[in-house]
Design an enzyme around this catalytic site. Structure first.
Site, PDB file in Angstrom:
ATOM      1  N   LYS A   1       0.866  -1.188   0.000  1.00 40.66           N
ATOM      2  CA  LYS A   1       0.000   0.000   0.000  1.00 40.66           C
ATOM      3  C   LYS A   1       0.894   1.227   0.000  1.00 40.66           C
ATOM      4  O   LYS A   1       2.020   1.188   0.512  1.00 40.66           O
ATOM      5  CB  LYS A   1      -0.867   0.017   1.271  1.00 40.66           C
TER       6      LYS A   1
HETATM    7  P1  NAD Z   1     -12.780   7.908  -2.581  1.00 40.07           P
HETATM    8  O1  NAD Z   1     -11.785   8.922  -2.187  1.00 40.07           O
HETATM    9  O2  NAD Z   1     -13.177   7.815  -4.009  1.00 40.07           O
HETATM   10  O3  NAD Z   1     -14.117   8.110  -1.734  1.00 40.07           O
HETATM   11  C1  NAD Z   1     -14.128   8.200  -0.343  1.00 40.07           C
HETATM   12  C2  NAD Z   1     -15.500   8.667   0.106  1.00 40.07           C
HETATM   13  O4  NAD Z   1     -15.509   8.741   1.538  1.00 40.07           O
HETATM   14  C3  NAD Z   1     -15.879  10.055  -0.403  1.00 40.07           C
HETATM   15  O5  NAD Z   1     -17.258  10.093  -0.693  1.00 40.07           O
HETATM   16  C4  NAD Z   1     -15.572  10.940   0.793  1.00 40.07           C
HETATM   17  O6  NAD Z   1     -16.345  12.143   0.791  1.00 40.07           O
HETATM   18  C5  NAD Z   1     -15.988  10.022   1.920  1.00 40.07           C
HETATM   19  N1  NAD Z   1     -15.396  10.393   3.201  1.00 40.07           N
HETATM   20  C6  NAD Z   1     -14.159  10.893   3.443  1.00 40.07           C
HETATM   21  N2  NAD Z   1     -14.020  11.136   4.755  1.00 40.07           N
HETATM   22  C7  NAD Z   1     -15.179  10.769   5.346  1.00 40.07           C
HETATM   23  C8  NAD Z   1     -15.647  10.782   6.680  1.00 40.07           C
HETATM   24  N3  NAD Z   1     -14.890  11.258   7.681  1.00 40.07           N
HETATM   25  N4  NAD Z   1     -16.895  10.311   6.925  1.00 40.07           N
HETATM   26  C9  NAD Z   1     -17.653   9.855   5.902  1.00 40.07           C
HETATM   27  N5  NAD Z   1     -17.274   9.837   4.636  1.00 40.07           N
HETATM   28  C10 NAD Z   1     -16.048  10.279   4.359  1.00 40.07           C
HETATM   29  O7  NAD Z   1     -12.210   6.499  -2.038  1.00 40.07           O
HETATM   30  P2  NAD Z   1     -12.607   5.038  -2.542  1.00 40.07           P
HETATM   31  O8  NAD Z   1     -11.648   4.628  -3.582  1.00 40.07           O
HETATM   32  O9  NAD Z   1     -14.069   4.992  -2.783  1.00 40.07           O
HETATM   33  O10 NAD Z   1     -12.229   4.185  -1.238  1.00 40.07           O
HETATM   34  C11 NAD Z   1     -13.128   4.083  -0.138  1.00 40.07           C
HETATM   35  C12 NAD Z   1     -12.682   2.928   0.739  1.00 40.07           C
HETATM   36  O11 NAD Z   1     -12.692   1.718  -0.032  1.00 40.07           O
HETATM   37  C13 NAD Z   1     -11.273   3.053   1.313  1.00 40.07           C
HETATM   38  O12 NAD Z   1     -11.244   2.439   2.591  1.00 40.07           O
HETATM   39  C14 NAD Z   1     -10.448   2.216   0.361  1.00 40.07           C
HETATM   40  O13 NAD Z   1      -9.253   1.731   0.953  1.00 40.07           O
HETATM   41  C15 NAD Z   1     -11.412   1.101   0.069  1.00 40.07           C
HETATM   42  N6  NAD Z   1     -11.136   0.369  -1.180  1.00 40.07           N
HETATM   43  C16 NAD Z   1     -11.099   1.027  -2.376  1.00 40.07           C
HETATM   44  C17 NAD Z   1     -10.871   0.311  -3.542  1.00 40.07           C
HETATM   45  C18 NAD Z   1     -10.895   0.967  -4.891  1.00 40.07           C
HETATM   46  O14 NAD Z   1     -10.905   0.236  -5.896  1.00 40.07           O
HETATM   47  N7  NAD Z   1     -10.939   2.286  -4.989  1.00 40.07           N
HETATM   48  C19 NAD Z   1     -10.647  -1.074  -3.468  1.00 40.07           C
HETATM   49  C20 NAD Z   1     -10.712  -1.715  -2.240  1.00 40.07           C
HETATM   50  C21 NAD Z   1     -10.961  -0.971  -1.101  1.00 40.07           C
END
Ligand code: NAD
Length: 429
Positions: free
Chosen positions: A118
């Protein structure tokens, strides 16, 4: 098990829940279940490489800012390191280390030949211009150039990054190598070797897990009431796919707050609204405003935290009303909250299973790139569906047979596969 020797780079607040300690606790529980010896546990609990680089960046106003960028490579027993790149103010070395470890178990659980890694930079990307973000991403990539590569370590998007950042990373790496190297990252734009279906993949994997879990209870997605925290890459895809399948998404949120509609939100309208409002759902006119804290405790059938870590904690766990919690984010439920939910009979589908759709399609993107044969979206989704359903079934079967939580079952499968590979490879020298 002794905690590995990572030094915290920051002074934790009193309420600080160390993500790396939590990750080690899950490893410890799986190791106990698997009766692993102390030496194996020590190897698996320590990241193989911890890299911190300095990123000097010229801001648009001419000032120089120096950022710290991390990349933690946890384990490459099964194949090249693989893991996302996160841009978020809360990024720390310990968080990145924990997420790298989760990636190792996730890849092993899904049966894909990768190890875990990561990366991250502690910035709020909203405070930087596109040009500044490009300079940050390119310098971060160039500092890591000897540590990444298609058979070494393959970054992907995570919170705060997207195909745009992956294109910059791919270009920086390729220019330095002297030829195009699409396989150095996944989650790229289609124009440079990205895979069809990657943008929705993590959300699709979550949808598949929800669908299977409901089917196990004799229910379907039709009319199921769902609450989603986060409306980014992952949360918005989940909302779209679940709504398409007939579920009622009654509340979603972004960082500054959320919206709620008892009869179900119009997800297409919400997506368009967020696109016009810097990805925020706050102020969406066809719903009632709700805080992130309220959203988590709404009465619903399925609760899907899809934002960041430590959202369901000792403080709010007793107010959680959903019977099924599906971890789309990494580590959104703390260790103690997880134990409370399990005691209450709430099923928690763990992150290393539920959000694995993204890394599965990243793997499929890498396979397509290496073979120079690109598939249509239907084929990508079919291959992904097969691996997700297979992993879901393995986890639930083990959970039932051994009377353990789905989380412990998932960890036992993932950790167990890595431990066997470690034993088969032996220790060098
Ligand atoms: P992103 O940045 O696209 O979206 C994150 C979302 O969370 C946004 O809507 C943001 O406004 C919201 N957010 C931020 N702080 C917040 C808070 N304090 N309270 C509530 N909402 C909040 O990120 P993403 O790629 O959607 O990733 C989200 C999660 O999924 C992370 O934990 C990431 O590690 C995990 N993840 C992502 C992927 C991927 O393919 N992008 C794959 C596996 C896991």
């Amino acid at each position: 098990m002794t905690a590995p020797s990572l030094q915290p780079l920051e002074v934790p607040s009193p309420a600080y829940i160390c993500p790396f300690d939590q990750a080690c606790s899950y490893l410890e529980a799986a190791a106990k279940q698997l009766k692993l010896d102390g030496g194996t546990i020590s190897i698996l609990s320590n990241p193989r490489k911890v890299i911190t680089v300095s990123i000097p960046v010229k801001r648009d106003n001419g000032e120089i800012e120096v950022l710290a960028g991390h990349r933690v490579q946890h384990c490459d027993i099964l194949g090249p390191y693989k893991g996302g790149t996160r841009y978020h103010p809360a990024v720390t070395l310990r968080e990145v280390s924990a997420l790298a470890m989760l990636m190792t178990w996730k890849c092993a659980l899904l049966g894909i030949p990768y190890g875990g890694a990561k990366g991250g930079i502690a910035i709020d990307p909203k405070r930087y211009s596109v040009g500044e973000l490009e300079r940050i991403t390119r310098r971060y990539t160039s500092e890591l150039i000897k540590n990444i590569g298609p058979s070494v370590d393959i970054p992907a998007p995570d919170m705060g990054t997207s195909p745009r950042e992956m294109a910059w990373m791919m270009d920086t790496y390729s220019v330095n190598m002297g030829h195009a190297v699409p396989g150095v990252v996944t989650g790229k734009p289609l124009s440079i070797g990205g895979s069809r279906g990657r943008d929705m993949a993590t959300g699709r994997g979550v949808m598949i897990c929800v669908r299977e879990a409901l089917a196990d209870r004799g229910k379907s997605l039709q009319g199921t009431r769902v609450v989603i925290q986060g409306f980014g890459n992952v949360g918005s895809a989940i909302a779209i796919l679940l709504a398409e399948a007939g579920a009622k998404v009654i509340a979603v949120s972004s960082g500054a707050g959320g919206v709620y509609a008892e009869s179900g939100l119009d997800i297409s309208a919400l997506k368009a609204y967020a696109a016009d409002n810097r990805r925020s759902v706050v102020g969406f006119p066809q719903g009632t405003p709700i805080s992130n804290a309220q959203l988590l405790t709404l009465p619903c059938d399925v609760l899907i935290p899809a934002a960041l870590e430590n959202q369901i904690t000792e403080d709010n766990v007793n107010q959680i009303q959903a019977q099924l919690v599906v971890e789309a984010a990494n580590a959104p439920v703390t260790l103690s909250a997880d134990q409370s939910l399990t005691k209450r009979g709430v099923t928690v589908l763990p992150d290393i299973l539920a959000n694995a759709g993204g890394v599965v399609v990243s793997y499929l993107e890498w396979v397509q790139g290496l073979s120079y044969v690109f598939w249509d979206e239907k084929r990508v989704n079919q291959e992904m569906e097969h691996l997700m359903v297979q992993a879901y079934r393995q986890v639930m079967t083990q959970s039932q047979q051994q009377q353990i939580s789905p989380r412990l079952a998932a960890y036992s499968i993932g950790v167990g596969r890595v431990a066997i590979a470690l034993q088969d490879r032996g220790l060098y020298p």
